[in-house]
Motif scaffolding. Structure first.
Motif, PDB file in Angstrom:
ATOM      1  N   LEU A  26       0.835  -1.206   0.000  1.00 17.99           N
ATOM      2  CA  LEU A  26       0.000   0.000   0.000  1.00 17.99           C
ATOM      3  C   LEU A  26       0.870   1.256   0.000  1.00 17.99           C
ATOM      4  N   PHE A  31      -0.257   4.909  -0.685  1.00 19.10           N
ATOM      5  CA  PHE A  31      -1.145   4.995   0.474  1.00 19.10           C
ATOM      6  C   PHE A  31      -0.334   5.050   1.775  1.00 19.10           C
TER       7      PHE A  31
ATOM      8  N   LEU B  58     -10.416   6.340   1.846  1.00 19.68           N
ATOM      9  CA  LEU B  58      -9.136   5.627   1.819  1.00 19.68           C
ATOM     10  C   LEU B  58      -9.373   4.110   1.791  1.00 19.68           C
ATOM     11  N   GLU B  61     -10.572   3.120  -1.670  1.00 21.61           N
ATOM     12  CA  GLU B  61      -9.503   3.194  -2.670  1.00 21.61           C
ATOM     13  C   GLU B  61      -8.518   2.029  -2.504  1.00 21.61           C
ATOM     14  N   THR B  62      -8.124   1.735  -1.262  1.00 22.93           N
ATOM     15  CA  THR B  62      -7.173   0.625  -1.054  1.00 22.93           C
ATOM     16  C   THR B  62      -7.813  -0.715  -1.434  1.00 22.93           C
ATOM     17  N   ARG B  65      -8.055  -0.825  -5.297  1.00 19.62           N
ATOM     18  CA  ARG B  65      -6.760  -0.827  -5.978  1.00 19.62           C
ATOM     19  C   ARG B  65      -5.923  -2.052  -5.648  1.00 19.62           C
ATOM     20  N   LEU B  66      -6.069  -2.601  -4.440  1.00 18.25           N
ATOM     21  CA  LEU B  66      -5.107  -3.631  -4.043  1.00 18.25           C
ATOM     22  C   LEU B  66      -5.695  -4.804  -3.262  1.00 18.25           C
TER      23      LEU B  66
END
Lengths: 83, 83
Positions: A26, A31, B58, B61-62, B65-66
């Motif tokens: 991250l 992030f 947040l 998004e995390t 994205r991942l």
């Protein structure tokens, strides 16, 4: 029938290399605001039980016998009527 | 800071070989009353955010994205003030 939702988490103080790897990933994606990551397991079991008490006993027994490592992990669960 | 608890589960209809293996293991240990097992992930993130709205953004998004594979997995999360 009952559905059990079970959370398995690493005990406090037990190192979590998977969590550290995710945190690093991250950070490298931008992030930086992610300060800590702990990885755990989440399981859903459908149980053939006629009472909540029986279902809870079954969850505890399966967790302690197979699903959870009591040295390193803690678990909590909820039960709901299913089907 | 906020602590996010994130549950990642396989979407309905997606085959869960890990869950099937656990169910088989439970059956062979005598737990025939376990009708279905679905395995998922549970993650706890500590986030540097000044508002719940920022923390929620947040987390989304995390996850997107991942942490989550949107083709196969769903996620839900809760937030609480931390530290």
């Amino acid at each position: 029938m009952y559905k059990a939702k079970i959370w398995v988490t690493l005990r406090q103080g037990i190192l979590d290399p998977a969590g550290q790897a995710v945190q690093k990933g991250l950070h490298s994606q931008g992030f930086g605001g992610v300060r800590d990551v702990r990885m755990g397991k989440f399981m859903e079991l459908v149980l053939d039980a006629t009472s909540e008490r029986e279902a809870a006993g079954l969850v505890r027994e399966t967790c302690e016998r197979l699903l959870v490592n009591p040295v390193m992990e803690d678990y909590t669960f909820t039960l709901e009527v299913h089907g």
